[in-house]
Design a protein around this motif. Sequence first.
Motif, mmCIF file in Angstrom:
data_model
loop_
_atom_site.group_PDB
_atom_site.id
_atom_site.type_symbol
_atom_site.label_atom_id
_atom_site.label_comp_id
_atom_site.label_asym_id
_atom_site.label_seq_id
_atom_site.Cartn_x
_atom_site.Cartn_y
_atom_site.Cartn_z
ATOM 1 N N GLY A 1 37.730 86.595 -17.906
ATOM 2 C CA GLY A 1 38.766 87.416 -17.274
ATOM 3 C C GLY A 1 38.573 87.505 -15.768
ATOM 4 N N ARG A 2 37.335 87.617 -15.331
ATOM 5 C CA ARG A 2 37.069 87.680 -13.894
ATOM 6 C C ARG A 2 37.389 86.350 -13.214
ATOM 7 N NH1 ARG A 2 32.654 92.004 -12.396
ATOM 8 N NH2 ARG A 2 33.056 93.448 -14.081
ATOM 9 N N VAL A 3 37.115 85.251 -13.902
ATOM 10 C CA VAL A 3 37.446 83.940 -13.342
ATOM 11 C C VAL A 3 38.960 83.807 -13.186
ATOM 12 C CG1 VAL A 3 37.460 81.461 -13.875
ATOM 13 C CG2 VAL A 3 35.360 82.772 -14.140
ATOM 14 N N VAL A 4 39.696 84.227 -14.190
ATOM 15 C CA VAL A 4 41.165 84.156 -14.131
ATOM 16 C C VAL A 4 41.687 85.036 -13.001
ATOM 17 C CG1 VAL A 4 43.277 84.757 -15.390
ATOM 18 C CG2 VAL A 4 41.455 83.519 -16.547
ATOM 19 N N ILE A 5 41.129 86.238 -12.855
ATOM 20 C CA ILE A 5 41.555 87.139 -11.779
ATOM 21 C C ILE A 5 41.255 86.526 -10.421
ATOM 22 C CG2 ILE A 5 41.028 89.362 -10.686
ATOM 23 C CD1 ILE A 5 40.801 90.529 -13.504
ATOM 24 N N ASN A 6 40.097 85.895 -10.274
ATOM 25 C CA ASN A 6 39.760 85.248 -8.996
ATOM 26 C C ASN A 6 40.729 84.110 -8.686
ATOM 27 O OD1 ASN A 6 37.640 86.901 -8.325
ATOM 28 N ND2 ASN A 6 36.094 85.596 -9.282
ATOM 29 N N GLU A 7 41.083 83.311 -9.691
ATOM 30 C CA GLU A 7 42.030 82.222 -9.465
ATOM 31 C C GLU A 7 43.398 82.759 -9.059
ATOM 32 O OE1 GLU A 7 42.077 79.900 -13.034
ATOM 33 O OE2 GLU A 7 40.145 78.954 -12.611
ATOM 34 N N LEU A 8 43.841 83.820 -9.705
ATOM 35 C CA LEU A 8 45.131 84.420 -9.355
ATOM 36 C C LEU A 8 45.096 85.015 -7.945
ATOM 37 C CD1 LEU A 8 46.135 86.120 -12.725
ATOM 38 C CD2 LEU A 8 47.118 84.071 -11.695
ATOM 39 N N ASN A 9 43.972 85.624 -7.574
ATOM 40 C CA ASN A 9 43.846 86.153 -6.212
ATOM 41 C C ASN A 9 43.892 85.036 -5.173
ATOM 42 O OD1 ASN A 9 43.778 88.885 -6.747
ATOM 43 N ND2 ASN A 9 41.563 88.940 -6.998
ATOM 44 N N MET A 10 43.265 83.907 -5.492
ATOM 45 C CA MET A 10 43.300 82.776 -4.557
ATOM 46 C C MET A 10 44.726 82.253 -4.420
ATOM 47 S SD MET A 10 39.614 80.869 -5.370
ATOM 48 C CE MET A 10 40.416 79.417 -5.828
ATOM 49 N N GLN A 11 45.461 82.143 -5.524
ATOM 50 C CA GLN A 11 46.857 81.701 -5.461
ATOM 51 C C GLN A 11 47.705 82.692 -4.675
ATOM 52 O OE1 GLN A 11 48.150 81.168 -9.498
ATOM 53 N NE2 GLN A 11 46.955 79.305 -9.803
ATOM 54 N N TYR A 12 47.461 83.978 -4.880
ATOM 55 C CA TYR A 12 48.204 85.013 -4.155
ATOM 56 C C TYR A 12 47.938 84.923 -2.654
ATOM 57 C CZ TYR A 12 49.481 89.727 -2.627
ATOM 58 O OH TYR A 12 50.020 90.788 -1.959
#
Length: 146
Positions: free
Chosen positions: A54-65
């Motif tokens: 879940g933290r990896v997914v959140i980090n990827e979404l933050n990078m895209q944002y």
Amino acid sequence: MQQRSNLAYDLERFENRAPVITKVSAGKEKTLNPVKVVAVALLLVALTSTVPYGRVVINELNMQYNAANAELSELKSEGVRMQSELESRVSLKTIEDIAVGEYGMVKPDSSQVGYIQLNSENKIETTVKQDSVFTKIADFIGNLFE
């Protein structure tokens, strides 16, 4: 009935008794089922791996944002630059330079300017509309029912 006396109890009577040991039959000893052990282990691994995933997914979404925000700010600055370029191209001085340079136009001199005189006053003329016979009849009938 027993008589009560003040004599002490004879505790030696109780010492000769053999302790009673009862054998409790547990039946079949419980053994762990290996399928259940593997299933529980897999469940624990799955549960403990969901938090890092879940933290990896959140980090990827933050990078895209963040990348989208950077692109948005870049596009906004490009829009401002293009708007200022458009305003500079449609300025009166630019239009005048193009008209003189490309189309050979010149500014009018005083001999080319003509003025006209209006001697009459400003008036508004309206025509009075004559009601037809049918309109008069319809109004008469309408007035009867009011």
